[in-house]
Design a protein around this motif. Structure first.
Motif, PDB file in Angstrom:
ATOM      1  N   GLU A   4       0.790  -1.116  -0.100  1.00  0.00           N
ATOM      2  CA  GLU A   4       0.002  -0.002   0.003  1.00  0.00           C
ATOM      3  C   GLU A   4       0.811   1.114   0.072  1.00  0.00           C
ATOM      4  O   GLU A   4       0.503   2.310  -0.751  1.00  0.00           O
ATOM      5  CB  GLU A   4      -0.959  -0.136   1.255  1.00  0.00           C
ATOM      6  CG  GLU A   4      -2.053  -0.877   0.876  1.00  0.00           C
ATOM      7  CD  GLU A   4      -3.014  -0.969   2.306  1.00  0.00           C
ATOM      8  OE1 GLU A   4      -3.135   0.191   2.895  1.00  0.00           O
ATOM      9  OE2 GLU A   4      -3.575  -2.073   2.567  1.00  0.00           O
ATOM     10  N   THR A   5       1.820   1.311   0.771  1.00  0.00           N
ATOM     11  CA  THR A   5       2.942   2.551   0.704  1.00  0.00           C
ATOM     12  C   THR A   5       3.338   2.557  -0.716  1.00  0.00           C
ATOM     13  O   THR A   5       3.360   3.895  -1.149  1.00  0.00           O
ATOM     14  CB  THR A   5       3.830   2.281   1.709  1.00  0.00           C
ATOM     15  OG1 THR A   5       3.442   2.036   3.090  1.00  0.00           O
ATOM     16  CG2 THR A   5       4.961   3.345   1.637  1.00  0.00           C
ATOM     17  N   ASP A   6       3.799   1.787  -1.388  1.00  0.00           N
ATOM     18  CA  ASP A   6       4.432   1.809  -2.568  1.00  0.00           C
ATOM     19  C   ASP A   6       3.300   2.378  -3.536  1.00  0.00           C
ATOM     20  O   ASP A   6       3.481   3.376  -4.327  1.00  0.00           O
ATOM     21  CB  ASP A   6       4.735   0.315  -3.410  1.00  0.00           C
ATOM     22  CG  ASP A   6       6.039  -0.276  -2.660  1.00  0.00           C
ATOM     23  OD1 ASP A   6       6.756   0.472  -2.278  1.00  0.00           O
ATOM     24  OD2 ASP A   6       5.886  -1.575  -2.517  1.00  0.00           O
ATOM     25  N   LYS A   8       0.592   4.336  -2.705  1.00  0.00           N
ATOM     26  CA  LYS A   8       0.805   5.612  -2.359  1.00  0.00           C
ATOM     27  C   LYS A   8       1.823   6.598  -3.297  1.00  0.00           C
ATOM     28  O   LYS A   8       1.193   7.547  -3.577  1.00  0.00           O
ATOM     29  CB  LYS A   8       0.613   5.786  -1.108  1.00  0.00           C
ATOM     30  CG  LYS A   8       0.498   7.236  -0.494  1.00  0.00           C
ATOM     31  CD  LYS A   8       0.748   7.501   1.198  1.00  0.00           C
ATOM     32  CE  LYS A   8       2.305   7.492   1.240  1.00  0.00           C
ATOM     33  NZ  LYS A   8       2.564   7.874   2.520  1.00  0.00           N
ATOM     34  N   HIS A   9       2.927   6.091  -2.943  1.00  0.00           N
ATOM     35  CA  HIS A   9       3.977   6.758  -3.727  1.00  0.00           C
ATOM     36  C   HIS A   9       3.824   6.860  -5.161  1.00  0.00           C
ATOM     37  O   HIS A   9       4.150   7.828  -5.936  1.00  0.00           O
ATOM     38  CB  HIS A   9       5.293   6.285  -3.275  1.00  0.00           C
ATOM     39  CG  HIS A   9       5.504   6.827  -1.897  1.00  0.00           C
ATOM     40  ND1 HIS A   9       5.455   7.970  -1.285  1.00  0.00           N
ATOM     41  CD2 HIS A   9       5.841   5.954  -0.635  1.00  0.00           C
ATOM     42  CE1 HIS A   9       5.892   7.928  -0.028  1.00  0.00           C
ATOM     43  NE2 HIS A   9       5.900   6.445   0.218  1.00  0.00           N
ATOM     44  N   ASP A  11       1.048   6.578  -6.864  1.00  0.00           N
ATOM     45  CA  ASP A  11      -0.013   7.547  -7.258  1.00  0.00           C
ATOM     46  C   ASP A  11       0.508   8.799  -7.369  1.00  0.00           C
ATOM     47  O   ASP A  11       0.035   9.895  -8.137  1.00  0.00           O
ATOM     48  CB  ASP A  11      -1.268   7.433  -6.191  1.00  0.00           C
ATOM     49  CG  ASP A  11      -1.971   6.171  -6.336  1.00  0.00           C
ATOM     50  OD1 ASP A  11      -1.955   5.694  -7.462  1.00  0.00           O
ATOM     51  OD2 ASP A  11      -2.751   5.762  -5.440  1.00  0.00           O
ATOM     52  N   ARG A  12       1.297   9.223  -6.092  1.00  0.00           N
ATOM     53  CA  ARG A  12       1.914  10.605  -6.260  1.00  0.00           C
ATOM     54  C   ARG A  12       2.577  10.992  -7.234  1.00  0.00           C
ATOM     55  O   ARG A  12       2.827  11.901  -7.971  1.00  0.00           O
ATOM     56  CB  ARG A  12       2.708  10.726  -4.739  1.00  0.00           C
ATOM     57  CG  ARG A  12       3.296  12.101  -4.952  1.00  0.00           C
ATOM     58  CD  ARG A  12       2.235  13.424  -4.855  1.00  0.00           C
ATOM     59  NE  ARG A  12       3.029  14.552  -4.963  1.00  0.00           N
ATOM     60  CZ  ARG A  12       2.564  15.695  -5.119  1.00  0.00           C
ATOM     61  NH1 ARG A  12       1.301  15.832  -5.857  1.00  0.00           N
ATOM     62  NH2 ARG A  12       3.096  16.776  -5.032  1.00  0.00           N
TER      63      ARG A  12
END
Length: 165
Positions: A4-6, A8-9, A11-12
């Motif tokens: 999920e962290t990957d 999120k980044h 998506d940014r």
């Protein structure tokens, strides 16, 4: 393995690529995250002014070399909307950055641009590990890659250019 962290980044990165597109640049965006999870640098393509080296991954490598220790660089992750070109992969390797996670691959981009009848790239399209053997590299991710493809379609339909920088 992507988490999920990957996502999120990544998506940014796509948001940054959209910002690049909206400012007249080819749609590429990248984020540098340190081992604690803190975003240390982010940027997007700025090649519209004529300097084809103004890629966000290249800017990340230069920033990291000036602001991070070799150990911090090795433990960092670079997230990017598109797999590094050979210039950016080499810069990544020369400064000793760690893991790379990309939404879309160079191979995908090459195929998309051929479908759009864009001029060929001035440099060879190579996978990251052909330029920097051994760097952990993960991608592409189909759901995210489709969003990147849409940005490239928009760029090339709006700018009618073969500039792949």
């Amino acid at each position: 393995m992507i988490n999920e962290t990957d996502i999120k980044h990544l998506d940014r990165c796509i948001e940054l690529a959209t910002m690049a597109l909206e400012s007249g640049n080819p749609p590429f965006g990248s984020v540098l995250v340190d081992q604690t999870g803190a975003v240390r640098y982010e940027g997007h393509n700025e090649t519209a002014g004529g300097d084809g080296t103004r890629h966000p991954e290249f800017a990340i490598a230069r920033w990291a070399a000036a602001h991070m220790t070799p150990e911090e660089r090795a433990a960092a992750t670079v997230y990017t909307s598109g797999e590094h070109c050979p210039m950016c992969a080499a810069a990544h390797g020369w400064v000793g950055l760690g893991r790379i996670v990309y939404a879309s691959s160079s191979e995908q981009l090459s195929t998309w641009l051929d479908e759009m009848h864009a001029e060929p790239s001035p440099v060879a399209t190579l996978p990251i590990n052909q330029v920097v053997p051994g760097v952990p590299a993960e991608g592409p991710f189909p759901v995210l890659a489709e969003a990147v493809r849409d940005l490239h379609r928009r760029f090339h339909s709006e700018h009618k250019t073969g500039n792949r920088a």
